[in-house]
Design a protein around this motif. Sequence first.
Motif: not given
Length: 573
Positions: A220-230, A241-243, A416-424, A459-464
């Motif tokens: 994965y690229n750097e952005r996706s790798a950090s999110v997938v690991k977390s 830190e901002d995210f 609201i965030a849980n409802i929108i982001l749960n699928v993603f 999509i996840i990062m944009s919504i958050v």
Amino acid sequence: MTGSRDNRSLSPVFLIWVVSGLGKRYLFLFCVSFVATAAIFFLSGTALGFLCTWILLLLPTVIFLCLTENRLSASLVLFAAVLSLVYQCCFSVNDALPGSFFAKTEIMAEVTSYPGNTDSGKYSFDVRIDYNGKNVNALVYSESVPESLSPGDTVHMHASLYELENTRYFAEKTYRKARYTDTVMFAESVVVMSENAGLKMRYIPVFLAKCFKDKVKEIYNERSASVVKSLIMGDKSGLAEDFRNNLSATGMSHAISVSGLHISFILGLFLYFSKNKYIKLAAQPLVFLFVLMVGAPQSALRAFIMQMFVVMSAFGKRENDQLTALSFSAFMLCVLNPHCVTDSAFLLSFASTLGIIVLYPSLRETLERFTVHKKGYLRKLTVGIVSVAAVSVSATVFTAPLTAYLFGTVSVVGPIANIILNVFISAVFSFGFVNTLLAFVLPSVAKVGAYIIDFLVGIIMSIVNALASLPMSEIFTGEPVVLFVICFICFVVMYAILAGGKKLRLPVSVISILVAVVCAFAVMDVEKSQLPHGEGIRFDVLDVGQGQCILLQSGDRVYMVDCGGEYADSAAD
């Protein structure tokens, strides 16, 4: 026959089956009394404080049980409290480290984790020190470490030891001890004395976790790798830190903390093709291996123990009692590490689960009334949204007061965030997990899957980020009146959910909440009006890139408070 029966009786799986089948509410009372006594023991600080708190909290329960002729239950509560007190005293004596230990400057230790980078540029890793026959777990910070450093290596360090303490600003001792760390070290030099010749059994989960994380970085690229690991491993080290702050503001921090959600995903992968109870049982060792790979956090252990109750109840043909399973998991964690009972992660994990157990069935039943006229796929979609909303609200009602008190903030957009982001999030976790495993066999195919993951992560990062930027996305609860109103609102919402078919429950609840909010604003206005004109203090938090910098202005005077970065920096200097 005798030998096999003896082995079975010693099996942890069989123990859970037996315990879950014994008088369920008796077990619940025993576990709750044991855990409550442990919490009182660690919070009270003195023998007198413990005695007074215990009398105020647990003694009324014992008296009530006796008055209702539940003398066996009362005896269990008393027995559990005494047993817990003895256990905590013995544990505290054995857990204490003498002052001579912290005076040491040359340390020989066995490395127990791979080194990682900190936000300040230092390296950190875990070690185990043998001190007079006792194992002491330490977290080491160092400017540099050998490249080949790995679990099982024996190292020699010139270091200074830091004794953990709880302060009014940060309960560091509780935080570290709950994560099996006894002390913190700042090493000037790290020299490998002997390397681990072969991979020891106890380090296999650590090795597998590293392999998994390395593969994530590779495909994965750097952005996706950090999110997938977390999301999969609970490793937040690569997240911006901002995210991370935006995740907290939107109430989605639980997504990057391994919990029941992750355990359900892992088990669901095994049960995708079959719901057979034997497959569930066979999957448990693999689920437990995953728990060890992510560091065995309290939330993951709690979810695993509760999942074992579900599996064992199916074999024992007993109805699974969720409250008993939850209390027993708390008891087991308390026995393993009593420090965890006052840790914020423990409290939030059990509070959210308790909220779901108590409120979810009633809330879902109420919300599903709006789906009865829907048909086909629209009904399935609506029911899915209702289920996610019910889970989110149920958990929030029980965790919001704790979050407000412990962290001084509450997310308004959390449900609201849980409802929108749960699928993603579900898609990234499930597909990311499978795709990463596939990369070990078919890396070219996994590379294609990485593009899909990157799209979903975007999509996840944009919504958050969008939800976090909304006005009033979170409420700061520094004012006591705000904390009181949040607790009151949660209590009213709980009443509205559990009140059943009472016609006035909705109007009464709405009016009560509105009155409480108006009263809160009135109280805060009165408090501000009583401040002498021109003598108030203005706080401005400056963005200095690292650490914290606060500008205070009072009248003609201006003060600058620079809080620096990690405590490791100042301690090392």
